[in-house]
Design a protein around this motif. Structure first.
Motif: not given
Length: 127
Positions: A109-127
């Motif tokens: 879900d793309k909105h989590f990427e946006l949210m991570a810019k305003v809250v300290p949410l750590q997203l796992y980046q698949a390689v």
């Protein structure tokens, strides 16, 4: 640990692009779920009578959920201030759960990427 969001599970169940990452994380025993994610997945699995899959999901480590309603209001307020609209309550709760438990979140879900810019949410980046 990596909290795997519903969107990734559904994509993986259908053989989508997240399947390889999901399998690798399962093999490394780095994934976890929470009761909210299970409540989104399990009903359709039960309807399809996939008991073995349901049993396997319930064997995964679960991170505890403790809802901080004031925190949810604050997170959604920050989202709206930054133009991040239409984030549903379940996804706000999943983000809060990841933050509370210090785990990374894997989602499509793309909105989590946006949210991570305003809250300290750590997203796992698949390689």
């Amino acid at each position: 640990m990596i909290l795997v969001d519903t969107s990734v599970w559904i994509d993986g169940f259908h053989g989508g692009k997240s399947l390889e990452t999901l399998n690798a994380l399962i093999d490394c025993r780095k994934i976890c779920v929470n009761d909210l994610i299970l409540s989104e997945l399990v009903p359709s699995i039960r309807v399809r009578k996939e008991k073995e899959l349901e049993d396997l999901l319930y064997l995964l480590p679960r991170v505890p959920m403790q809802i901080d309603w004031n925190g949810i209001v604050s997170m959604q307020t920050e989202n709206l201030k930054h133009g991040i609209n239409k984030v549903g309550l379940p996804d706000i709760m999943i983000a809060q759960n990841a933050l509370q438990n210090g785990v990374q979140l894997l989602s499509m879900d793309k909105h989590f990427e946006l949210m991570a810019k305003v809250v300290p949410l750590q997203l796992y980046q698949a390689v």
